[in-house]
Write a protein that holds these residues in place. Structure first.
Motif, PDB file in Angstrom:
ATOM      1  N   ALA A  25       0.826  -1.206   0.000  1.00 49.80           N
ATOM      2  CA  ALA A  25       0.000   0.000   0.000  1.00 49.80           C
ATOM      3  C   ALA A  25       0.863   1.259   0.000  1.00 49.80           C
ATOM      4  O   ALA A  25       0.584   2.223  -0.733  1.00 49.80           O
ATOM      5  CB  ALA A  25      -0.934  -0.007   1.206  1.00 49.80           C
ATOM      6  N   ILE A  26       1.914   1.270   0.800  1.00 48.72           N
ATOM      7  CA  ILE A  26       2.808   2.431   0.854  1.00 48.72           C
ATOM      8  C   ILE A  26       3.527   2.620  -0.472  1.00 48.72           C
ATOM      9  O   ILE A  26       3.632   3.740  -0.996  1.00 48.72           O
ATOM     10  CB  ILE A  26       3.813   2.277   2.008  1.00 48.72           C
ATOM     11  CG1 ILE A  26       3.092   2.334   3.352  1.00 48.72           C
ATOM     12  CG2 ILE A  26       4.890   3.359   1.940  1.00 48.72           C
ATOM     13  CD1 ILE A  26       3.960   1.971   4.530  1.00 48.72           C
ATOM     14  N   ALA A  27       4.035   1.512  -1.043  1.00 47.19           N
ATOM     15  CA  ALA A  27       4.762   1.607  -2.318  1.00 47.19           C
ATOM     16  C   ALA A  27       3.856   2.123  -3.433  1.00 47.19           C
ATOM     17  O   ALA A  27       4.260   2.982  -4.234  1.00 47.19           O
ATOM     18  CB  ALA A  27       5.340   0.242  -2.693  1.00 47.19           C
ATOM     19  N   MET A  28       2.624   1.631  -3.480  1.00 51.11           N
ATOM     20  CA  MET A  28       1.702   2.059  -4.531  1.00 51.11           C
ATOM     21  C   MET A  28       1.295   3.515  -4.342  1.00 51.11           C
ATOM     22  O   MET A  28       1.045   4.233  -5.317  1.00 51.11           O
ATOM     23  CB  MET A  28       0.485   1.133  -4.554  1.00 51.11           C
ATOM     24  CG  MET A  28       0.849  -0.298  -4.946  1.00 51.11           C
ATOM     25  SD  MET A  28      -0.459  -1.515  -4.666  1.00 51.11           S
ATOM     26  CE  MET A  28      -1.464  -1.269  -6.130  1.00 51.11           C
ATOM     27  N   THR A  29       1.248   3.979  -3.092  1.00 52.30           N
ATOM     28  CA  THR A  29       0.950   5.388  -2.836  1.00 52.30           C
ATOM     29  C   THR A  29       2.120   6.270  -3.232  1.00 52.30           C
ATOM     30  O   THR A  29       1.943   7.352  -3.808  1.00 52.30           O
ATOM     31  CB  THR A  29       0.617   5.598  -1.346  1.00 52.30           C
ATOM     32  OG1 THR A  29      -0.505   4.784  -0.998  1.00 52.30           O
ATOM     33  CG2 THR A  29       0.281   7.054  -1.065  1.00 52.30           C
ATOM     34  N   LEU A  30       3.345   5.812  -2.945  1.00 46.87           N
ATOM     35  CA  LEU A  30       4.534   6.594  -3.284  1.00 46.87           C
ATOM     36  C   LEU A  30       4.691   6.772  -4.788  1.00 46.87           C
ATOM     37  O   LEU A  30       5.331   7.739  -5.234  1.00 46.87           O
ATOM     38  CB  LEU A  30       5.783   5.936  -2.703  1.00 46.87           C
ATOM     39  CG  LEU A  30       5.953   6.050  -1.194  1.00 46.87           C
ATOM     40  CD1 LEU A  30       7.187   5.289  -0.734  1.00 46.87           C
ATOM     41  CD2 LEU A  30       6.041   7.513  -0.761  1.00 46.87           C
ATOM     42  N   LEU A  31       4.131   5.875  -5.567  1.00 47.42           N
ATOM     43  CA  LEU A  31       4.182   6.037  -7.024  1.00 47.42           C
ATOM     44  C   LEU A  31       3.536   7.356  -7.431  1.00 47.42           C
ATOM     45  O   LEU A  31       4.034   8.053  -8.323  1.00 47.42           O
ATOM     46  CB  LEU A  31       3.467   4.867  -7.714  1.00 47.42           C
ATOM     47  CG  LEU A  31       4.088   3.481  -7.579  1.00 47.42           C
ATOM     48  CD1 LEU A  31       3.182   2.441  -8.223  1.00 47.42           C
ATOM     49  CD2 LEU A  31       5.479   3.439  -8.200  1.00 47.42           C
ATOM     50  N   ALA A  32       2.416   7.688  -6.787  1.00 46.10           N
ATOM     51  CA  ALA A  32       1.736   8.948  -7.104  1.00 46.10           C
ATOM     52  C   ALA A  32       2.466  10.145  -6.502  1.00 46.10           C
ATOM     53  O   ALA A  32       2.515  11.229  -7.099  1.00 46.10           O
ATOM     54  CB  ALA A  32       0.292   8.905  -6.597  1.00 46.10           C
ATOM     55  N   VAL A  33       3.064   9.951  -5.323  1.00 43.95           N
ATOM     56  CA  VAL A  33       3.797  11.041  -4.676  1.00 43.95           C
ATOM     57  C   VAL A  33       4.972  11.492  -5.537  1.00 43.95           C
ATOM     58  O   VAL A  33       5.336  12.677  -5.562  1.00 43.95           O
ATOM     59  CB  VAL A  33       4.285  10.599  -3.277  1.00 43.95           C
ATOM     60  CG1 VAL A  33       5.202  11.644  -2.657  1.00 43.95           C
ATOM     61  CG2 VAL A  33       3.089  10.329  -2.368  1.00 43.95           C
ATOM     62  N   GLU A  34       5.563  10.544  -6.274  1.00 49.91           N
ATOM     63  CA  GLU A  34       6.724  10.863  -7.108  1.00 49.91           C
ATOM     64  C   GLU A  34       6.359  11.673  -8.349  1.00 49.91           C
ATOM     65  O   GLU A  34       7.241  12.222  -9.014  1.00 49.91           O
ATOM     66  CB  GLU A  34       7.422   9.566  -7.540  1.00 49.91           C
ATOM     67  CG  GLU A  34       8.103   8.812  -6.410  1.00 49.91           C
ATOM     68  CD  GLU A  34       9.344   9.505  -5.905  1.00 49.91           C
ATOM     69  OE1 GLU A  34       9.854  10.389  -6.614  1.00 49.91           O
ATOM     70  OE2 GLU A  34       9.803   9.182  -4.795  1.00 49.91           O
ATOM     71  N   LEU A  35       5.071  11.772  -8.689  1.00 54.22           N
ATOM     72  CA  LEU A  35       4.671  12.510  -9.882  1.00 54.22           C
ATOM     73  C   LEU A  35       4.906  14.004  -9.691  1.00 54.22           C
ATOM     74  O   LEU A  35       4.637  14.566  -8.627  1.00 54.22           O
ATOM     75  CB  LEU A  35       3.193  12.250 -10.194  1.00 54.22           C
ATOM     76  CG  LEU A  35       2.818  10.818 -10.587  1.00 54.22           C
ATOM     77  CD1 LEU A  35       1.314  10.696 -10.760  1.00 54.22           C
ATOM     78  CD2 LEU A  35       3.537  10.399 -11.864  1.00 54.22           C
ATOM     79  N   GLU A  36       5.398  14.655 -10.738  1.00 54.82           N
ATOM     80  CA  GLU A  36       5.671  16.087 -10.696  1.00 54.82           C
ATOM     81  C   GLU A  36       4.365  16.880 -10.651  1.00 54.82           C
ATOM     82  O   GLU A  36       3.406  16.567 -11.366  1.00 54.82           O
ATOM     83  CB  GLU A  36       6.485  16.502 -11.925  1.00 54.82           C
ATOM     84  CG  GLU A  36       7.011  17.909 -11.887  1.00 54.82           C
ATOM     85  CD  GLU A  36       8.145  18.072 -10.890  1.00 54.82           C
ATOM     86  OE1 GLU A  36       8.353  19.210 -10.437  1.00 54.82           O
ATOM     87  OE2 GLU A  36       8.819  17.071 -10.583  1.00 54.82           O
ATOM     88  N   ARG A  37       4.320  17.904  -9.795  1.00 54.58           N
ATOM     89  CA  ARG A  37       3.146  18.770  -9.699  1.00 54.58           C
ATOM     90  C   ARG A  37       3.382  20.062 -10.472  1.00 54.58           C
ATOM     91  O   ARG A  37       4.507  20.589 -10.481  1.00 54.58           O
ATOM     92  CB  ARG A  37       2.867  19.114  -8.239  1.00 54.58           C
ATOM     93  CG  ARG A  37       1.897  18.216  -7.505  1.00 54.58           C
ATOM     94  CD  ARG A  37       2.237  16.790  -7.551  1.00 54.58           C
ATOM     95  NE  ARG A  37       1.372  15.983  -6.685  1.00 54.58           N
ATOM     96  CZ  ARG A  37       1.485  14.678  -6.576  1.00 54.58           C
ATOM     97  NH1 ARG A  37       2.409  14.032  -7.277  1.00 54.58           N
ATOM     98  NH2 ARG A  37       0.670  14.000  -5.802  1.00 54.58           N
TER      99      ARG A  37
END
Length: 219
Positions: A25-37
């Motif tokens: 769950a944490i790894a899959m969430t971090l995938l989105a966190v890594e996206l540029e804003r």
């Protein structure tokens, strides 16, 4: 539950399953966190925002790829843990490198998102995924060889063969990254390597000894 039915301290299947679910769950969430804003300038107009989204398209493609792959691996592990009646030291120990690679995957995902046509970036991602699913295969091999699972042991070995096939798919297709741009798009098909490639590996390995007809004459 009686005292005799309780697992040894540190060998509770439920606790291992919960911990594994948390890491995924944490790894899959971090995938989105890594996206540029987008910054304020890029949000100032529709054209600027559109240009930003087009520029970041590789990051979104890499995010979707990694999420689908992690989901696939998690579902296979979830089904395995639902059949685990007890744990062994080897089964538990192999979860350490397995979960390490799960937690590490957001990094190579961000790398290919930033440089999708770089063959070294693709190789890093492919090597991480190959190592992850090979750890998964070892976990399955241990579970069927030591009788940790309920049900038909031949089915567990067949699932291990599917994991080996996915690992081979990543290693073989990684070579294409040095020949073709955007070769990593082929990895969206990696989950299909499990049933089809796994069936081929199972055929090459032969039938599981415990799945043979007990009434058949011995050689």
């Amino acid at each position: 539950m009686s005292e005799s039915d309780r697992p040894e301290p540190g060998f509770s299947p439920e606790r291992l399953a919960f911990f594994t679910d948390a890491i995924f769950a944490i790894a899959m969430t971090l995938l989105a966190v890594e996206l540029e804003r987008p910054d304020e300038q890029e949000l100032a107009s529709t054209r600027a925002l559109g240009s930003f989204l087009v520029h970041e398209r590789d990051s979104y493609l890499a995010f979707a790829l990694a999420f689908i792959l992690l989901w696939s691996v998690w579902r296979r592990h979830h089904k395995l843990m639902d059949r685990i009646g007890r744990l062994s030291s080897a089964f538990t120990a192999w979860h350490a490198p397995f979960l390490l690679l799960v937690a590490f995957l957001p990094f190579p995902t961000a790398v290919i998102g930033a440089s999708a046509t770089n063959p070294l970036a693709d190789t890093l991602f492919a090597a991480t995924m190959a190592a992850m699913v090979c750890c998964e295969a070892v976990i399955r091999e241990i579970s069927h060889r030591t009788g940790l699972t309920t049900g038909d042991p031949a089915d567990t070995r067949h699932q291990a063969d599917g994991s080996w096939a996915v690992g081979a798919w990543f290693l073989l297709s990684a070579a294409l990254a040095w020949l073709l741009p955007y070769a990593f798009v082929l990895w969206f098909l990696a989950p299909l390597a499990s049933p089809y490639g796994g069936a081929l590996i199972s055929r090459l390995r032969g039938p599981h000894p415990e799945s043979r007809d007990v009434n058949a004459p011995r050689p």
